[in-house]
Design a protein around this motif. Structure first.
Motif, PDB file in Angstrom:
ATOM      1  N   VAL A 197     113.263  45.001   4.010  1.00 22.78           N
ATOM      2  CA  VAL A 197     112.525  45.276   2.616  1.00 22.78           C
ATOM      3  C   VAL A 197     112.755  43.231   2.131  1.00 22.78           C
ATOM      4  O   VAL A 197     113.427  42.810   2.711  1.00 22.78           O
ATOM      5  CB  VAL A 197     113.764  45.688   2.263  1.00 22.78           C
ATOM      6  CG1 VAL A 197     113.811  45.956   0.294  1.00 22.78           C
ATOM      7  CG2 VAL A 197     114.180  47.219   3.104  1.00 22.78           C
ATOM      8  N   SER A 198     111.484  43.157   1.006  1.00 21.92           N
ATOM      9  CA  SER A 198     111.558  42.294   0.550  1.00 21.92           C
ATOM     10  C   SER A 198     111.040  42.505  -1.035  1.00 21.92           C
ATOM     11  O   SER A 198     110.815  43.157  -1.650  1.00 21.92           O
ATOM     12  CB  SER A 198     110.263  41.317   1.524  1.00 21.92           C
ATOM     13  OG  SER A 198     110.281  40.135   0.810  1.00 21.92           O
ATOM     14  N   LYS A 199     112.059  41.600  -1.948  1.00 27.14           N
ATOM     15  CA  LYS A 199     111.072  41.386  -3.280  1.00 27.14           C
ATOM     16  C   LYS A 199     111.657  39.843  -4.139  1.00 27.14           C
ATOM     17  O   LYS A 199     112.420  39.668  -3.440  1.00 27.14           O
ATOM     18  CB  LYS A 199     111.867  42.824  -3.676  1.00 27.14           C
ATOM     19  CG  LYS A 199     113.898  42.578  -4.341  1.00 27.14           C
ATOM     20  CD  LYS A 199     114.544  43.334  -5.431  1.00 27.14           C
ATOM     21  CE  LYS A 199     115.731  42.625  -5.526  1.00 27.14           C
ATOM     22  NZ  LYS A 199     116.328  43.356  -6.179  1.00 27.14           N
ATOM     23  N   VAL A 200     110.699  39.816  -4.347  1.00 25.46           N
ATOM     24  CA  VAL A 200     110.361  38.606  -5.303  1.00 25.46           C
ATOM     25  C   VAL A 200     111.516  38.518  -6.808  1.00 25.46           C
ATOM     26  O   VAL A 200     112.310  37.242  -6.769  1.00 25.46           O
ATOM     27  CB  VAL A 200     108.962  38.005  -5.321  1.00 25.46           C
ATOM     28  CG1 VAL A 200     108.469  36.478  -5.854  1.00 25.46           C
ATOM     29  CG2 VAL A 200     107.778  37.774  -4.391  1.00 25.46           C
ATOM     30  N   PHE A 201     111.171  39.614  -7.246  1.00 27.74           N
ATOM     31  CA  PHE A 201     111.683  39.333  -8.767  1.00 27.74           C
ATOM     32  C   PHE A 201     113.443  40.341  -8.834  1.00 27.74           C
ATOM     33  O   PHE A 201     113.522  40.857  -7.878  1.00 27.74           O
ATOM     34  CB  PHE A 201     110.555  40.557 -10.174  1.00 27.74           C
ATOM     35  CG  PHE A 201     109.581  39.994  -9.545  1.00 27.74           C
ATOM     36  CD1 PHE A 201     109.490  38.992 -10.683  1.00 27.74           C
ATOM     37  CD2 PHE A 201     108.493  39.547  -9.169  1.00 27.74           C
ATOM     38  CE1 PHE A 201     108.291  38.532 -10.858  1.00 27.74           C
ATOM     39  CE2 PHE A 201     107.500  39.781  -9.080  1.00 27.74           C
ATOM     40  CZ  PHE A 201     107.234  38.566 -10.036  1.00 27.74           C
ATOM     41  N   THR A 202     113.845  39.130  -9.176  1.00 26.08           N
ATOM     42  CA  THR A 202     115.398  40.482  -9.428  1.00 26.08           C
ATOM     43  C   THR A 202     115.844  41.421 -10.194  1.00 26.08           C
ATOM     44  O   THR A 202     116.679  42.375  -9.868  1.00 26.08           O
ATOM     45  CB  THR A 202     116.558  39.175  -9.942  1.00 26.08           C
ATOM     46  OG1 THR A 202     116.179  38.785 -11.552  1.00 26.08           O
ATOM     47  CG2 THR A 202     116.428  38.092  -9.749  1.00 26.08           C
ATOM     48  N   ASP A 203     114.524  41.534 -11.312  1.00 26.79           N
ATOM     49  CA  ASP A 203     115.268  42.745 -11.829  1.00 26.79           C
ATOM     50  C   ASP A 203     114.480  44.108 -11.346  1.00 26.79           C
ATOM     51  O   ASP A 203     114.326  45.529 -11.780  1.00 26.79           O
ATOM     52  CB  ASP A 203     114.793  42.696 -13.768  1.00 26.79           C
ATOM     53  CG  ASP A 203     112.947  42.306 -13.301  1.00 26.79           C
ATOM     54  OD1 ASP A 203     112.236  41.795 -12.528  1.00 26.79           O
ATOM     55  OD2 ASP A 203     112.946  42.203 -14.843  1.00 26.79           O
ATOM     56  N   THR A 204     113.645  43.915  -9.753  1.00 21.28           N
ATOM     57  CA  THR A 204     113.169  44.728  -9.137  1.00 21.28           C
ATOM     58  C   THR A 204     113.638  45.636  -8.895  1.00 21.28           C
ATOM     59  O   THR A 204     115.483  45.507  -8.054  1.00 21.28           O
ATOM     60  CB  THR A 204     112.234  44.585  -8.346  1.00 21.28           C
ATOM     61  OG1 THR A 204     111.113  43.273  -8.391  1.00 21.28           O
ATOM     62  CG2 THR A 204     111.656  46.109  -7.453  1.00 21.28           C
ATOM     63  N   PRO A 205     113.754  46.777  -9.472  1.00 21.72           N
ATOM     64  CA  PRO A 205     115.136  48.256  -9.334  1.00 21.72           C
ATOM     65  C   PRO A 205     115.107  48.659  -7.609  1.00 21.72           C
ATOM     66  O   PRO A 205     113.734  48.670  -7.066  1.00 21.72           O
ATOM     67  CB  PRO A 205     114.611  49.453  -9.846  1.00 21.72           C
ATOM     68  CG  PRO A 205     113.178  49.078  -9.762  1.00 21.72           C
ATOM     69  CD  PRO A 205     113.171  47.754 -10.378  1.00 21.72           C
ATOM     70  N   VAL A 206     116.445  48.452  -6.909  1.00 26.21           N
ATOM     71  CA  VAL A 206     116.562  49.289  -4.935  1.00 26.21           C
ATOM     72  C   VAL A 206     116.877  50.369  -5.493  1.00 26.21           C
ATOM     73  O   VAL A 206     118.655  50.064  -6.023  1.00 26.21           O
ATOM     74  CB  VAL A 206     116.055  47.772  -4.215  1.00 26.21           C
ATOM     75  CG1 VAL A 206     114.814  46.842  -4.419  1.00 26.21           C
ATOM     76  CG2 VAL A 206     117.479  47.404  -4.067  1.00 26.21           C
ATOM     77  N   PRO A 207     116.788  51.282  -4.038  1.00 27.13           N
ATOM     78  CA  PRO A 207     118.125  52.098  -4.240  1.00 27.13           C
ATOM     79  C   PRO A 207     119.341  51.273  -3.708  1.00 27.13           C
ATOM     80  O   PRO A 207     119.688  50.403  -3.214  1.00 27.13           O
ATOM     81  CB  PRO A 207     117.746  53.010  -3.240  1.00 27.13           C
ATOM     82  CG  PRO A 207     116.740  52.644  -3.192  1.00 27.13           C
ATOM     83  CD  PRO A 207     116.155  51.759  -3.404  1.00 27.13           C
ATOM     84  N   ILE A 208     120.482  52.287  -4.306  1.00 32.10           N
ATOM     85  CA  ILE A 208     122.172  51.663  -4.318  1.00 32.10           C
ATOM     86  C   ILE A 208     122.922  51.113  -3.233  1.00 32.10           C
ATOM     87  O   ILE A 208     123.471  49.785  -2.429  1.00 32.10           O
ATOM     88  CB  ILE A 208     123.202  51.312  -5.619  1.00 32.10           C
ATOM     89  CG1 ILE A 208     124.649  50.603  -5.787  1.00 32.10           C
ATOM     90  CG2 ILE A 208     123.208  53.202  -5.762  1.00 32.10           C
ATOM     91  CD1 ILE A 208     124.958  51.471  -7.497  1.00 32.10           C
ATOM     92  N   GLU A 209     122.372  51.759  -2.371  1.00 28.64           N
ATOM     93  CA  GLU A 209     122.520  52.244  -0.977  1.00 28.64           C
ATOM     94  C   GLU A 209     122.178  50.688   0.125  1.00 28.64           C
ATOM     95  O   GLU A 209     122.943  51.483   1.089  1.00 28.64           O
ATOM     96  CB  GLU A 209     122.759  53.798  -0.393  1.00 28.64           C
ATOM     97  CG  GLU A 209     121.315  54.323  -0.525  1.00 28.64           C
ATOM     98  CD  GLU A 209     120.510  54.862  -1.976  1.00 28.64           C
ATOM     99  OE1 GLU A 209     119.624  56.073  -1.467  1.00 28.64           O
ATOM    100  OE2 GLU A 209     121.443  54.073  -3.133  1.00 28.64           O
ATOM    101  N   LEU A 210     120.662  50.855  -0.109  1.00 27.24           N
ATOM    102  CA  LEU A 210     120.152  49.729   0.806  1.00 27.24           C
ATOM    103  C   LEU A 210     120.404  48.331   0.881  1.00 27.24           C
ATOM    104  O   LEU A 210     121.268  48.130   0.098  1.00 27.24           O
ATOM    105  CB  LEU A 210     118.881  49.050  -0.302  1.00 27.24           C
ATOM    106  CG  LEU A 210     118.114  48.200   0.989  1.00 27.24           C
ATOM    107  CD1 LEU A 210     117.256  49.697   1.890  1.00 27.24           C
ATOM    108  CD2 LEU A 210     116.880  47.979  -0.423  1.00 27.24           C
ATOM    109  N   VAL A 211     121.544  48.503   1.911  1.00 25.50           N
ATOM    110  CA  VAL A 211     121.803  47.501   2.368  1.00 25.50           C
ATOM    111  C   VAL A 211     121.537  47.121   3.981  1.00 25.50           C
ATOM    112  O   VAL A 211     120.891  47.745   4.843  1.00 25.50           O
ATOM    113  CB  VAL A 211     123.474  48.159   2.831  1.00 25.50           C
ATOM    114  CG1 VAL A 211     124.339  48.736   1.215  1.00 25.50           C
ATOM    115  CG2 VAL A 211     123.609  48.659   3.938  1.00 25.50           C
ATOM    116  N   GLU A 212     121.865  46.440   4.185  1.00 30.22           N
ATOM    117  CA  GLU A 212     121.280  45.156   5.544  1.00 30.22           C
ATOM    118  C   GLU A 212     122.345  45.902   6.266  1.00 30.22           C
ATOM    119  O   GLU A 212     123.013  45.802   6.712  1.00 30.22           O
ATOM    120  CB  GLU A 212     121.972  43.599   5.467  1.00 30.22           C
ATOM    121  CG  GLU A 212     121.578  42.876   6.231  1.00 30.22           C
ATOM    122  CD  GLU A 212     119.759  41.994   6.210  1.00 30.22           C
ATOM    123  OE1 GLU A 212     119.495  42.135   7.468  1.00 30.22           O
ATOM    124  OE2 GLU A 212     119.276  42.002   5.112  1.00 30.22           O
TER     125      GLU A 212
END
Length: 395
Positions: free
Chosen positions: A54-69
């Motif tokens: 999972v990759s994202k560039v922008f800090t304000d892009t929402p992702v599921p809160i339960e998403l963890v490494e």
């Protein structure tokens, strides 16, 4: 081996139309090793895959809160880590990107749009619609250089204190791609800039620097080569600090010695040093200088990974209105700031009340009439014929 890849910005941001290079490199790496790779369009079904990236560039892009490494789920990008984002492993970082990663998703979206048009009895022109995805389909993308010595406190590029060569062109250039897009942090700061630029020119393919170029580093030699190249679209620079006003002024004069193109844009950072009337005035002062040289602004409202100061400002609506005006070239070229606010008011449906744009402008003008008098009626199409002091005229 089954690999799932998620471009979080693609899923979480409306009208996001630029591929994630890290995702493409990860895909290319795993496909070369015989893995089955799929671009995922939601955050479900992870159990079907051996690894999910999972990759994202922008800090304000929402992702599921339960998403963890985890051992299976791998998270990366400035959107998660801001200026502390870990590098990709070398074997992935320097792998040829998979420029076909988004093909199925593009086709799915085109079909969705076509079906919607049919339901609404509207004509659907596939070729016109698919142009919005040209940066997915037409471009070879990469970094010829990395790093920057500026250390601007508002920037995510803090890892290095110099610019260095990163990838040779053949590492990411695919001859079937019609164009080239460079994501370099500060290309003109590289000691070997001329040789690298000549390599791009020799390919005879249109190219562009997506992140922009540092106009403070322009010289006569750089201008001569850059503005005679087969450049793709807008030349993009930045005017972040009002303290650079005189330096930018001198570089604009230099630019206009070598090109009359109207395809020159400057990112204009606002809401960083302050969010008061001084910042508003400095924003318009920079815009005035740019249009004097027939350049366009793009208003960048500052935000870090946790905070957007302009949102707490008493001039919040004015910041929004300035961005809406300045960031739409077709409007900016035809309307002054005042005319833009008046046009918004004309579309306002509630009689007897002001729209947010008109209200923000009127309140600021009441508080600071001299600033408004100097800048609010400034029009691009009337103002770019330069004064004698600048000694440059654009026809």
């Amino acid at each position: 081996m089954k690999i799932g890849i998620i471009d979080a910005d693609l899923l979480g941001r409306d009208k996001h139309h630029f591929p994630n290079l890290a995702c493409e490199k990860i895909s290319g790496y795993w496909k070369a090793r015989g893995a089955e790779v799929k671009l995922l369009v939601d955050y479900t079904g992870f159990e079907e895959y051996d690894h999910v990236y999972v990759s994202k560039v922008f800090t304000d892009t929402p992702v599921p809160i339960e998403l963890v490494e985890s051992e299976k789920v791998h998270i990366g990008g400035t959107g998660f880590y801001f200026d502390k984002a870990p590098d990709l492993p070398d074997e992935i970082e320097h792998h040829m990107p998979d420029y076909r990663l988004y093909d199925d998703w593009i086709e799915m979206d085109v079909k969705r749009a076509e079906e919607l048009a049919k339901k609404q009895n509207k004509e659907f022109k596939r070729d016109n619609y698919i142009k919005r995805y040209r940066e997915y389909t037409d471009y070879a993308i990469g970094f010829m250089t990395r790093g920057c010595f500026r250390k601007c406190p508002f920037c995510v590029n803090q890892k290095f204190d110099h610019v260095f060569e990163h990838s040779p062109l053949e590492e990411f250039y695919y001859e079937n791609c019609k164009r080239i897009c460079l994501l370099d942090d500060n290309f003109l700061g590289c000691p070997n800039w001329r040789e690298l630029l000549e390599q791009l020119i020799q390919l005879k393919k249109p190219f562009k620097f997506k992140q922009g170029l540092d106009e403070r580093l322009l010289t006569e030699e750089k201008c001569k080569i850059l503005f005679s190249a087969n450049y793709d679209g807008d030349y993009t620079f930045a005017f972040d600090n009002i303290s650079d006003y005189e330096l930018i002024h001198s570089k604009l004069k230099m630019i206009r010695k070598y090109t009359k193109t109207t395809s020159i844009k400057f990112y204009v950072l606002v809401g960083y040093e302050s969010t008061d009337h001084i910042d508003i005035e400095n924003t318009f002062k920079r815009i005035e200088l740019l249009i004097r040289f027939k350049c366009l602004p793009y208003i960048m409202r500052y935000q870090d990974k946790d905070y957007s100061p302009w949102k707490e400002s008493k001039y919040r609506n004015l910041y929004v209105t300035m961005a809406r005006w300045g960031n739409q070239p077709s409007i900016f070229k035809k309307m002054s700031f005042r005319q833009f606010c008046e046009a918004n008011q004309a579309l306002h449906k509630t009689e007897g009340t002001m729209c947010s744009s008109m209200k923000a402008m009127t309140e600021f003008e009441t508080e600071f009439p001299e600033i408004a008098k100097k800048y609010f009626d400034l029009r691009y199409e009337e103002h770019y014929l330069l004064n004698k002091e600048d000694d440059v005229w654009i026809i």
